[in-house]
Write a protein that holds these residues in place. Structure first.
Motif, PDB file in Angstrom:
ATOM      1  N   ASN A 218      18.106  19.357  -5.408  1.00 14.75           N
ATOM      2  CA  ASN A 218      18.576  18.551  -4.073  1.00 14.75           C
ATOM      3  C   ASN A 218      18.708  17.092  -4.449  1.00 14.75           C
ATOM      4  N   TYR A 219      19.217  16.612  -5.307  1.00 23.21           N
ATOM      5  CA  TYR A 219      19.430  15.328  -5.600  1.00 23.21           C
ATOM      6  C   TYR A 219      20.432  14.448  -4.874  1.00 23.21           C
ATOM      7  N   ASP A 220      21.355  15.098  -4.206  1.00 21.21           N
ATOM      8  CA  ASP A 220      22.323  14.728  -3.294  1.00 21.21           C
ATOM      9  C   ASP A 220      22.032  14.954  -1.752  1.00 21.21           C
ATOM     10  N   ASN A 221      20.774  15.523  -1.429  1.00 18.83           N
ATOM     11  CA  ASN A 221      20.288  15.637  -0.039  1.00 18.83           C
ATOM     12  C   ASN A 221      21.480  16.685   0.704  1.00 18.83           C
ATOM     13  N   ASN A 222      22.415  17.343  -0.088  1.00 22.92           N
ATOM     14  CA  ASN A 222      23.352  18.467   0.651  1.00 22.92           C
ATOM     15  C   ASN A 222      22.765  19.614   0.717  1.00 22.92           C
TER      16      ASN A 222
ATOM     17  N   ILE B  66      15.977  13.423  -8.623  1.00 22.23           N
ATOM     18  CA  ILE B  66      15.941  14.535  -7.623  1.00 22.23           C
ATOM     19  C   ILE B  66      15.065  14.087  -6.386  1.00 22.23           C
ATOM     20  N   SER B  67      15.123  14.959  -5.445  1.00 19.83           N
ATOM     21  CA  SER B  67      14.471  14.510  -4.167  1.00 19.83           C
ATOM     22  C   SER B  67      13.156  14.730  -4.160  1.00 19.83           C
ATOM     23  N   PRO B  68      12.282  13.748  -3.893  1.00 20.84           N
ATOM     24  CA  PRO B  68      10.941  13.613  -3.859  1.00 20.84           C
ATOM     25  C   PRO B  68      10.100  14.758  -3.733  1.00 20.84           C
ATOM     26  N   GLU B  69      10.176  15.846  -2.693  1.00 17.81           N
ATOM     27  CA  GLU B  69       9.650  17.011  -2.786  1.00 17.81           C
ATOM     28  C   GLU B  69       9.899  17.955  -3.776  1.00 17.81           C
TER      29      GLU B  69
ATOM     30  N   ARG C 147      13.200  15.438 -13.711  1.00 21.23           N
ATOM     31  CA  ARG C 147      13.027  14.494 -12.797  1.00 21.23           C
ATOM     32  C   ARG C 147      14.204  13.613 -12.446  1.00 21.23           C
ATOM     33  N   ASN C 148      15.288  13.691 -13.174  1.00 22.40           N
ATOM     34  CA  ASN C 148      16.468  12.948 -12.890  1.00 22.40           C
ATOM     35  C   ASN C 148      17.751  13.518 -13.382  1.00 22.40           C
ATOM     36  N   LEU C 149      18.929  13.237 -13.205  1.00 21.53           N
ATOM     37  CA  LEU C 149      20.237  13.745 -13.673  1.00 21.53           C
ATOM     38  C   LEU C 149      21.211  12.965 -13.932  1.00 21.53           C
TER      39      LEU C 149
END
Length: 765
Positions: free
Chosen positions: A140-144, A89-92, A105-107
């Motif tokens: 927001n893991y894909d920053n979309n 996932i996104s750092p924020e 934390r991950n997916l």
């Protein structure tokens, strides 16, 4: 002496060694004691590793680990699923969470395929009670910054739709599942609203006596721990406090209630309550505020069908002679309990209602008139109910085992070959066709051009409902196995284009000769054996070619007739049924005989068609499908007939347009249209004559008589009736009919045909 020195040194060494052994033993004992006490940094690894039946998957993790926050040992996806992509996932949004640990934390996401499934094999096997809990955290893991929506299935049944409220919202909803097989599939379904993903997946075995329910499946479970006084709201109590790792959401109070609690120990082990709620949950409760005599709960968001469990424990030491009694009322009287009078001090009591509650869920707990104290409630659980009428049976277990073995041994790699092969039907495996039985069976398997190698898989022998099998154009070797002839329902077998050798089993040849099997073994004349039967798709090959093995141009005419009937009726050549399959001709013959063109034409047209051209199309199709080839027209003749049919339809379209225009412009003059539909029906029905004999023994004689006459028609005899398609009138034939009519008119004593009548009759003829 030197020897004495050596012995003395050895003796000293032995003593030192013994001393070290004692030290090591003490350290080992102390180390194990510390593990039990929980002081070691790896506490719980071996203990938790051996929690019976726990399956804990951190989806997207690269390795297994012991989670420090939850004390649960998690595994990566390896061995549970073959598809998907790991992401962080996104750092924020990388936050520390004691309830979910590292799992958010991950997916793992699934950009390819409509259905992607995890395969779980719990130790307890089928017919056991399991809690299944997927976690979903987008982050927001894909920053979309675009949250997807998708469905979750367990086995073959829909459980719920994942809809997240926000980018950093965690979605989790428990499922209580009793599988009918030893394998449980948890599937994510792409419904066209974004790429499915999953953060974690957990399975926990439950006692079989827990959550009794006879009406379907339980999903979207949520648990409320009432009366918490820790100061930390909106968190979960879970393993190790809960032996089943249920997650209890801390919920301080209900409306018009106050929290109460105790520090005393709740006697869980010696109670008869198999639910084994955590002491932390049972030590807190709520009771009505001063001036109130009831507890109530209403959830506007939870509608549909619900299932509920109530959990109580008396945590107040009542004065002698005092009693606490209350009645539970769910959904406005849908359920009203007997007075609850058996609450004992520090003893848990769980009540799960084996009943469906429809509509908006709510309950009220009222004190009885004779109660000295108000009601209390320590915790409760609510689940959504999936009705048994919305649940489907999985594919026959023998077929599943067989096709999975074929997949593995033949190394078939297809993205959609996951989970159940037949159900749900819209996500069934490619290349398969299944029956529509309550428990589906695999009836068709097409593995043509699938790069299969080695011998024909023996597991095919277990697909006993198979009707169609195509293994053509692979690299199969070895002999053609005898077991193929033993498949009781097999009607089409194609083995062409392989490297098979040896002789064809006599049983297959015999089935091919007697017409019960369409069998193709080799594809070219250079092969060691030429097919004993013509190749052709089942349902389209004419009976004569099936029995003789000879194909010609008239065979194509028959196949075209079947396709034409498919276009006219909107039905497939083979209509699958629960008990048997029906060929389109067996369905259409009696409908034609009834003269109901509306029941023949595709219902999707909703009656918007021209009757005359519809009957014309039926006649053309009928002319193509006589059982003997000589009775069928050439394709050139069929083409001419189809052009006439098209001309009829276009002419009708023009006349309808003209009629509409006249009707719109000539409002003062009544429009009188001739009854063309009635005439068309009569004319069309007259084109097909059907003779049914009182005795079947006379059919041959009647057929012979028709052939010997000068009618110019060829009868079609199916053993039951004789069908005659009347030819179109030629101009010469029309003139002959008119002359005959004229003679009859001249000889009539009571009525003479006028010139106008003769013209009308001539036009009709």
């Amino acid at each position: 002496m030197p020897i004495k020195i050596i012995m003395d040194d050895a003796l000293d060494s032995v003593l030192v060694l013994k001393a070290w052994l004692v030290v090591v033993l003490v350290i080992g004992i102390l180390g194990n004691w510390k593990l039990v006490k929980g002081d070691n940094e790896h506490v719980g690894r071996k203990l938790v590793d051996h929690v019976p039946g726990f399956i804990s998957i951190d989806c997207g993790a690269t390795k297994d680990y012991l989670d420090d926050d939850t004390g649960i040992f998690y595994k990566s996806d390896t061995g549970f699923i073959d598809t998907g992509t790991n992401s962080n996932i996104s750092p924020e949004y990388q936050i520390s969470n004691h309830d979910y640990g590292r799992q958010i934390r991950n997916l793992r996401s699934f950009p390819r395929g409509k259905k992607n499934c995890y395969t779980l094999k719990p130790e307890q096997g089928k017919n056991s009670n399991y809690l299944i809990r997927p976690f979903f955290y987008y982050g927001n893991y894909d920053n979309n910054n675009k949250i997807p929506k998708f469905d979750v299935y367990v086995g073959v049944n829909y459980m719920y739709t994942v809809e997240l409220n926000d980018v950093d919202f965690t979605f989790l909803a428990d499922i209580i599942h009793v599988p009918t097989s030893d394998i449980i599939y948890v599937c994510l379904i792409n419904t066209g609203f974004g790429i499915p993903f999953i953060s974690a997946l957990e399975l926990r075995p439950l006692d079989k006596s827990l959550y009794p329910f006879d009406f379907g499946a339980l999903t979207k479970g949520w648990r409320f721990d009432l009366g918490t006084t820790t100061g930390r709201q909106e968190y979960f109590i879970r393993y190790k406090n809960d032996v089943y790792d249920r997650m209890w959401y801390t919920y301080s109070t209900l409306s018009d209630s106050v929290p109460i609690n105790t520090t005393s120990v709740i006697d869980i082990q010696n109670s008869n309550d198999s639910y084994q709620l955590p002491s932390e949950v049972l030590r807190t409760a709520v009771q009505p505020s001063s001036g109130y005599h009831s507890l109530s709960f209403s959830n506007l968001k939870r509608t549909g069908n619900s299932y509920v469990c109530f959990h109580f424990a008396e945590i107040a030491k009542l004065m002698q002679g005092k009693k606490r009694e209350f009645i539970i009322n769910v959904n406005g009287g849908s359920y009203i309990s007997e007075p609850i009078t058996d609450l004992h001090y520090l003893k848990p009591l769980s009540i799960c209602l084996n009943q469906i509650f429809e509509g908006q869920f709510n309950f009220v707990i009222n004190a009885t008139a004779g109660s000295d104290l108000p009601p209390i409630l320590n915790a409760f659980e609510v689940y959504n109910v999936i009705s048994q009428f919305d649940l489907f049976n999985p594919t026959d277990s023998r077929d599943v085992a067989a096709i999975v073995d074929i997949k593995q041994t033949s190394r078939i790699s297809r993205e959609d070959w996951q989970a159940d092969p037949c159900v749900p039907i819209k996500y069934s495996w490619s290349g398969l066709t299944c029956s529509s039985d309550d428990t589906p069976r695999i009836i068709s398997l097409n593995l043509s051009s699938s790069k299969l190698t080695g011998e024909i898989p023996i597991s095919l022998s277990n697909l006993t409902a198979l009707q169609y099998l195509d293994l053509s154009y692979n690299e199969l070797t070895g002999n053609i196995p005898e077991f193929l002839a033993q498949l009781p329902n097999l009607m089409t077998l194609n083995l062409s284009g392989n490297q098979l050798n040896g002789s064809v089993p006599e049983a297959l040849i015999q089935k091919s000769r007697d017409g019960s099997l369409v069998f193709t073994a080799f594809a070219t004349e250079n092969d060691s054996h030429v097919s004993t039967r013509p190749a052709g798709t089942f349902g389209y090959l004419d009976p004569e070619s099936q029995s003789s093995g000879n194909l010609n141009k008239k065979s194509d005419v028959y196949s075209f007739g079947i396709i034409l009937f498919e276009l006219i009726t909107g039905r497939p050549a083979i209509m699958r049924g629960r008990e048997k399959n029906t060929h389109i001709l067996d369905w259409v013959y009696p409908v034609i005989e009834s003269g109901d063109i509306g029941s023949i034409v595709d219902p999707r047209l909703q009656g918007e068609f021209y009757t005359n051209s519809a009957w014309k199309a039926v006649e053309i199709a009928m002319s193509c499908i006589p059982s003997t080839a000589i009775q069928r027209p050439d394709m050139s003749q069929v083409l001419v007939e189809l052009k006439e049919c098209l001309a009829l339809e276009m002419a009708n379209g023009r006349s309808q347009t003209t009629a509409t225009e006249v009707n719109e412009t000539t409002t003062s003059i009544p429009l009188i249209m001739p009854s063309m539909e009635l005439q068309s029906d009569i004319a069309a029905l007259a084109r097909l004559a059907i003779t049914q004999c009182f005795s079947k023994w006379n059919i041959k004689a009647i057929e012979k008589a028709i052939v010997g006459s000068d009618l110019g028609m060829t009868p079609n005899n199916d053993g039951e009736v004789i069908r005659l398609t009347l030819p179109q009138l030629t101009s010469e034939r029309r003139k002959e009919f008119l002359k005959t009519v004229a003679k009859l008119a001249e000889g009539g004593k009571e009525k003479k045909l006028s010139e106008d009548i003769a013209k009308d009759l001539s036009s009709d003829l």
